[in-house]
Design an enzyme around this catalytic site. Structure first.
Site, PDB file in Angstrom:
ATOM      1  N   LYS A  75       0.839  -1.208   0.000  1.00  0.00           N
ATOM      2  CA  LYS A  75       0.000   0.000   0.000  1.00  0.00           C
ATOM      3  C   LYS A  75       0.868   1.249   0.000  1.00  0.00           C
ATOM      4  O   LYS A  75       1.915   1.300   0.674  1.00  0.00           O
ATOM      5  CB  LYS A  75      -0.899  -0.027   1.237  1.00  0.00           C
ATOM      6  CG  LYS A  75      -1.910   1.113   1.336  1.00  0.00           C
ATOM      7  CD  LYS A  75      -2.738   0.955   2.612  1.00  0.00           C
ATOM      8  CE  LYS A  75      -3.780   2.043   2.771  1.00  0.00           C
ATOM      9  NZ  LYS A  75      -4.557   1.880   4.026  1.00  0.00           N
ATOM     10  N   SER A 155      -9.326   1.627   3.550  1.00  0.00           N
ATOM     11  CA  SER A 155      -8.531   2.463   2.659  1.00  0.00           C
ATOM     12  C   SER A 155      -7.484   1.698   1.861  1.00  0.00           C
ATOM     13  O   SER A 155      -6.883   2.234   0.950  1.00  0.00           O
ATOM     14  CB  SER A 155      -7.845   3.566   3.467  1.00  0.00           C
ATOM     15  OG  SER A 155      -6.931   3.015   4.412  1.00  0.00           O
ATOM     16  N   SER A 179      -9.497  -0.803   7.580  1.00  0.00           N
ATOM     17  CA  SER A 179      -8.920  -0.557   6.258  1.00  0.00           C
ATOM     18  C   SER A 179      -8.185  -1.717   5.614  1.00  0.00           C
ATOM     19  O   SER A 179      -7.877  -1.652   4.435  1.00  0.00           O
ATOM     20  CB  SER A 179      -8.003   0.663   6.304  1.00  0.00           C
ATOM     21  OG  SER A 179      -8.757   1.848   6.368  1.00  0.00           O
TER      22      SER A 179
END
Length: 474
Positions: A75, A155, A179
């Site tokens: 990420k 997220s 997330s």
């Protein structure tokens, strides 16, 4: 080799046996990433770096590394040396760290090949992944692996979409209130939100030091266990005996469910019982009330000081005010400008109130009370875990409305309380919805520090639920 069915554990075994090369695996992953540009899953692909690492693995005699030669993704709020680390926001798009975050360093030392940095909800402040700062496809927003018209969740949107779309079999996300688990649920992946503090947090763009943690996301729970073993430096976990398990179900976590999720959850509970799991209905009075006193006050107050400290660490000279000025996504811009920067919280009748005293009360009394409620619930009912639908709905349409406050609250309804208590949770894909044909997820939260126990349960549940079928070609 059927790449659609490939797992991290299978890839490791095949690489060790000489059935495939890292170069072949990495080349296929990169080709799939480029062929799925419409997912908006990546902010940066590192074709040259990944192929160089793969070739180095293939040329080496040492094939015993736990992740040797396997392509993964990271990420884009987690620092990877010599790759941009934007946290999904324009002000940081040119920040290139010199060193790996500790969690990445562990994966790289174990032989993992990092093919790129995945897109995310801007600054990790949301559950939709609808980010208007970056895109590789025609539309904004990270798209769902099973339906490009829908959200990937957030997220850690890009990591979830990349695994669900069979680009890679594993990677890293981060989790503050859901997330890693929300995008894993919506894209049919497995994941772990570890107990806060299990993994080092350095080198990760933050929201809240009290709530943040990196977390592994992968094709199966066996793959998640492998990633956790590498990061935590732990021994291998063996599958639990499900006949010895006691799992609690909290009625208040079964609200707002769509029909597919309700049906899938009840069928999953029936499967657990058929495997000999003892399922207990329990009550957690004050759960919603205590969680509400912790969630926003902690995240929104800590976001300011934690981001200021992180920006200083980057050495870019970017201030938090400069960062806020360039935020692209309207929902995140509103949160930063209205609450984070002025250090306010929503008050009664559309007023704003000072965040500090509410934050202090959250840390001093509400969060300890929430943690005590969980401890008491696990102990009094002799529970190994609490089970619930990870998200109350399957993926919704991807557009600016998907980032509304109502949708945010809905999708973290069940993931947020455990996050605020700092306890671990695993997300397991259980089926495709009967009507929607979209992934539905089951979460199990355990007591603080019970990560390995949860992973052991997850390993046993891999055999019960199997792997979801891959998305049909779009």
């Amino acid at each position: 080799m059927d790449f659609d069915q490939l797992t991290l554990t299978q890839a490791v075994a095949d690489l060790r046996a000489g059935k495939i090369t890292s170069t072949a695996l990495t080349t296929e992953a990169l080709a799939r990433a480029e062929a799925n540009a419409d997912l908006n899953a990546f902010i940066a692909l590192d074709e040259a770096g990944a192929l160089k690492a793969a070739a180095a693995f293939d040329a080496a005699d040492n094939k015993d590394k736990l992740l040797g030669g396997v392509p993964i993704v990271i990420k884009d709020n987690i620092e990877v040396a010599r790759l941009p680390c934007s946290a999904g926001t324009p002000a940081l798009q040119h920040y290139v760290p010199k060193a790996d975050a500790p969690v990445v360093a562990k994966l790289r030392a174990a032989g993992a090949v990092i093919i790129g940095k995945t897109s995310m909800h801007e600054l990790a402040f949301g559950i939709s992944g609808y980010n208007t700062a970056f895109k590789t496809g025609a539309e904004f927003g990270v798209r769902n692996a099973y339906d490009r018209a829908l959200i990937a969740g957030g997220s850690s949107s890009g990591t979830g979409a990349a695994i669900g779309a069979r680009i890679v079999a594993g990677g890293l996300g981060t989790d503050t209130g859901g997330s890693v688990r929300v995008p894993a649920a919506l894209n049919g992946c497995a994941s772990l939100r570890p107990t806060v503090g299990r993994y080092p947090q350095a080198g990760i763009a933050p929201i809240s030091h009290t709530r943040d943690t990196a977390g592994p996301m992968a094709a199966t729970m066996a793959d998640v266990e492998l990633l956790d073993r590498v990061i935590a430096g732990a021994e291998a976990v063996q599958a639990a005996d499900l006949k010895q398990m006691r799992i609690g179900i909290v009625r208040s976590m079964l609200i707002n469910l769509d029909t597919d999720t309700e049906t899938a959850f009840q069928a999953a509970v029936a499967k657990l019982k058929a495997q000999g799991v003892t399922v207990v209905e329990i009550e957690m009075p004050q759960l919603a009330e205590l969680n509400g006193q912790v969630g926003f006050p902690v995240a929104l107050y800590e976001a300011y000081d934690d981001m200021v400290a992180y920006l200083a660490h980057t050495g870019t000279g970017i201030t938090i005010d400069a960062l806020a000025r360039e935020i692209a996504s309207p929902d995140v811009k509103g949160t930063y400008d209205g609450l984070v920067i002025p250090r306010k919280l929503p008050g009664p009748d559309n007023t704003l109130v000072d965040a500090e005293p509410i934050y202090d009360a959250a840390i001093r009394s509400a969060r300890p009370a929430l943690q005590a409620l969980y401890s008491r619930t696990f102990a009094d009912n002799r529970l190994d875990a609490i089970a619930f639908p990870t998200t109350p709905r399957v993926a919704i349409a991807s557009n600016p409305d998907s980032s509304s406050l109502d949708n945010f609250g809905l999708f973290i309804q069940n993931t947020d309380p455990g996050s605020n208590a700092g306890i671990p949770g695993i997300q397991i894909p259980i089926t495709l919805g009967a009507t929607s044909k979209l992934p539905v997820g089951l979460e199990l939260d355990g007591p603080a520090g019970s990560d390995r126990r949860l992973l052991a349960i997850g390993l046993a549940l891999d055999a019960v639920f199997g792997r979801l079928p891959p998305p049909r070609p779009s």
